[in-house]
Design a protein around this motif. Sequence first.
Motif, PDB file in Angstrom:
ATOM      1  N   MET A 365       3.458  -7.726   3.585  1.00  0.00           N
ATOM      2  CA  MET A 365       2.887  -8.994   3.092  1.00  0.00           C
ATOM      3  C   MET A 365       1.471  -8.783   2.550  1.00  0.00           C
ATOM      4  SD  MET A 365       4.313 -12.118   5.467  1.00  0.00           S
ATOM      5  CE  MET A 365       4.178 -11.366   7.073  1.00  0.00           C
ATOM      6  N   ILE A 366       0.722  -7.901   3.192  1.00  0.00           N
ATOM      7  CA  ILE A 366      -0.635  -7.628   2.672  1.00  0.00           C
ATOM      8  C   ILE A 366      -0.534  -6.939   1.310  1.00  0.00           C
ATOM      9  CG2 ILE A 366      -2.789  -6.333   3.045  1.00  0.00           C
ATOM     10  CD1 ILE A 366      -2.424  -6.812   6.061  1.00  0.00           C
ATOM     11  N   PHE A 367       0.425  -6.027   1.222  1.00  0.00           N
ATOM     12  CA  PHE A 367       0.627  -5.314  -0.048  1.00  0.00           C
ATOM     13  C   PHE A 367       1.029  -6.290  -1.165  1.00  0.00           C
ATOM     14  CE2 PHE A 367       3.932  -3.252  -2.738  1.00  0.00           C
ATOM     15  CZ  PHE A 367       3.095  -2.415  -3.464  1.00  0.00           C
ATOM     16  N   LYS A 368       2.006  -7.161  -0.827  1.00  0.00           N
ATOM     17  CA  LYS A 368       2.549  -8.030  -1.883  1.00  0.00           C
ATOM     18  C   LYS A 368       1.662  -9.228  -2.164  1.00  0.00           C
ATOM     19  CE  LYS A 368       7.384  -7.484  -0.932  1.00  0.00           C
ATOM     20  NZ  LYS A 368       8.273  -8.253  -0.105  1.00  0.00           N
ATOM     21  N   ASP A 371      -2.475  -8.057  -2.668  1.00  0.00           N
ATOM     22  CA  ASP A 371      -2.730  -6.844  -3.465  1.00  0.00           C
ATOM     23  C   ASP A 371      -3.209  -5.678  -2.613  1.00  0.00           C
ATOM     24  OD1 ASP A 371      -1.986  -7.918  -5.882  1.00  0.00           O
ATOM     25  OD2 ASP A 371      -3.990  -8.789  -6.210  1.00  0.00           O
ATOM     26  N   GLY A 372      -2.818  -5.696  -1.356  1.00  0.00           N
ATOM     27  CA  GLY A 372      -3.171  -4.580  -0.471  1.00  0.00           C
ATOM     28  C   GLY A 372      -4.593  -4.652   0.072  1.00  0.00           C
ATOM     29  N   ASP A 499     -12.767   1.733   0.188  1.00  0.00           N
ATOM     30  CA  ASP A 499     -11.857   1.428  -0.927  1.00  0.00           C
ATOM     31  C   ASP A 499     -10.382   1.510  -0.504  1.00  0.00           C
ATOM     32  OD1 ASP A 499     -11.676   4.090  -0.622  1.00  0.00           O
ATOM     33  OD2 ASP A 499     -12.510   4.646  -2.588  1.00  0.00           O
ATOM     34  N   TYR A 500     -10.146   1.421   0.797  1.00  0.00           N
ATOM     35  CA  TYR A 500      -8.769   1.460   1.311  1.00  0.00           C
ATOM     36  C   TYR A 500      -7.966   0.247   0.821  1.00  0.00           C
ATOM     37  CZ  TYR A 500      -4.945   0.513   4.495  1.00  0.00           C
ATOM     38  OH  TYR A 500      -3.710   0.202   4.999  1.00  0.00           O
ATOM     39  N   LYS A 501      -6.734   0.512   0.457  1.00  0.00           N
ATOM     40  CA  LYS A 501      -5.796  -0.570   0.086  1.00  0.00           C
ATOM     41  C   LYS A 501      -4.431  -0.270   0.687  1.00  0.00           C
ATOM     42  CE  LYS A 501      -6.326  -2.967  -4.184  1.00  0.00           C
ATOM     43  NZ  LYS A 501      -5.803  -3.056  -5.524  1.00  0.00           N
ATOM     44  N   VAL A 502      -3.776  -1.283   1.198  1.00  0.00           N
ATOM     45  CA  VAL A 502      -2.423  -1.081   1.732  1.00  0.00           C
ATOM     46  C   VAL A 502      -1.472  -0.774   0.570  1.00  0.00           C
ATOM     47  CG1 VAL A 502      -0.502  -2.156   2.971  1.00  0.00           C
ATOM     48  CG2 VAL A 502      -2.864  -2.681   3.644  1.00  0.00           C
ATOM     49  N   GLU A 503      -0.763   0.339   0.701  1.00  0.00           N
ATOM     50  CA  GLU A 503       0.252   0.688  -0.306  1.00  0.00           C
ATOM     51  C   GLU A 503       1.591   0.103   0.159  1.00  0.00           C
ATOM     52  OE1 GLU A 503      -0.344   2.721  -2.970  1.00  0.00           O
ATOM     53  OE2 GLU A 503      -2.445   3.130  -2.426  1.00  0.00           O
TER      54      GLU A 503
END
Length: 519
Positions: A365-368, A371-372, A499-503
């Motif tokens: 859900m965080i990814f979608k 935007d992560g 700059d971490y983002k959930v993939e």
Amino acid sequence: MADPFYITTAIHYPNGKPHIGHAYETIAADVIARFQRASGREVRFQTGTDEHGLKMAQKARDLGISPRELCDEMSGHFKSLFDLLDISYDNFIRTTEPRHHTASQAIWEAMEANGDLYLDRYEGWYSIRDEAYYDESELKTGEGGEKLSPQDTPVEWTVEESWFFRLSKYAEPLLALYRDNPEFIQPDSRRNEVMRFVEGGLRDLSVSRTSFDWGVKVPGADNHVMYVWVDALTNYLTGLGYPDETDDFSKFWPADLHLIGKDIVRFHAIYWPAFLMSAKLALPKQVFGHGFLLNRGQKESKSLGNVTDPVALVEQFGVDPLRYFLMREIAFGQDGSYSAEAIVTRANAELANSFGNLAQRTLSMIFKNLDGVIESGLPEDAADTALLSAVSDAIAGLRDNFGKLDFSDGLDAWMRGVFACNAYVDEMAPWALRKTDPDRMKAVLNVLFRCVRDLAIAVRPVVPGSIDRLLDQMGIAADARDYSALADNDWFAALAASDYKVEKPVGVFPRLELTETEG
Ligand code: ME8
């Protein structure tokens, strides 16, 4: 680093390939070692193989190979099983190593210097399968009228010249040890058994053999090899460099925990402290006798045709489902039963459907929907605070119970944290908030991210490989996965600022299936 912690398993007889009991004991020790490391202790974890004695010599003879060939081959199977099971041992000891012969001869000489060894003649019963001497009064009669040991193994009448250890002299000091240190033998049921046995009086122990030579030579009496248990128990010292006064020895001896099965408590709780007292060495803090693992309620045996290869179990179900099952299902200390269905049911219900699904839903859900991007400092409402505190209580419950070697209750407490998260997801319905209140959805998903990370770190000693794959996806640094990270209040802000983002997440606890034949 906080206090050092030294844990050992029994060293295993490599007279055949490892069985599920070996896997169980070593997994439990590994969970304890990882738990103590996560708690900040400097851990030394030792396991290995017990390669001398009549049992090994006979097996090699039956196979037409030398005992050394047998040990070399089988010991390799133990090592590769432990690699497969993700066992984080620091030292794998083989009793045929020269350093171990040196250590065994040194403790022998220390016992001799204390006046506790004398030469005489042994006449009595011996079980090769148990590598143990028994009193006539302990024996049972089998169906065909033959004598059997209390463990139902054949015994033979043995007469030979032997060195003896003055065990009788240590009955009183041992009883005082048990009385003054109730923690020395655990669980209490085993402690009571040992106390009753010692209260009955102890006879001196035959500690050498002359009828075969596969063992450690007795110093000054080359025609004798040591009784295999004298050398086997000494492995716990060998691994620390004894008899040299090494840094490891002063740091890690006495051992914090000898983890062993219930059938060998007598050797560890009677003989071993007596040998150590005699050699004027400090005594281990605890001997814990775990229960036996049964296959659908039955002991595994070749004649019943129900011997399970632990390697096959791992290939079928994966290492972490097996580790989780064993620690969760069985009350540690008691006997427990396993079957393919029970492993699948437990792993699917708790790892795949409850925790795995929570982690997967949260990250996807965080990814979608975001935007992560994760974000710290969002407003928290009462439901969020309540969830964070339920998770923190759950983790405290796990840690408290694991500290007492109560793994099933510890994992039960942990599951309460997982359930609280899943109830929160259902109640908050973040998928619906997406349209009605996107800010609230964001807050909810960020709270869940924090909870998943904390629950993952808590359970990491049990299922380390899977949790590392999850924490990798969550951007949690490899050196921030110990329990000290749970007390770090800034980690989330720091991660959000990076700059971490959930993939797109990849599930780490797949659902397991039973094949037809196992149903
Ligand atoms: O006893 N379930 O070696 P070992 C759980 N070399 N644990 C089990 C089990 C089962 N079904 N069967 C065995 C020896 N174990 C000696 C030890 S230590 C100085 C020397 C446990 O290969 C057993 O209780 O027969 C022991 O702790 C360990 O596996 C090794 O057993």
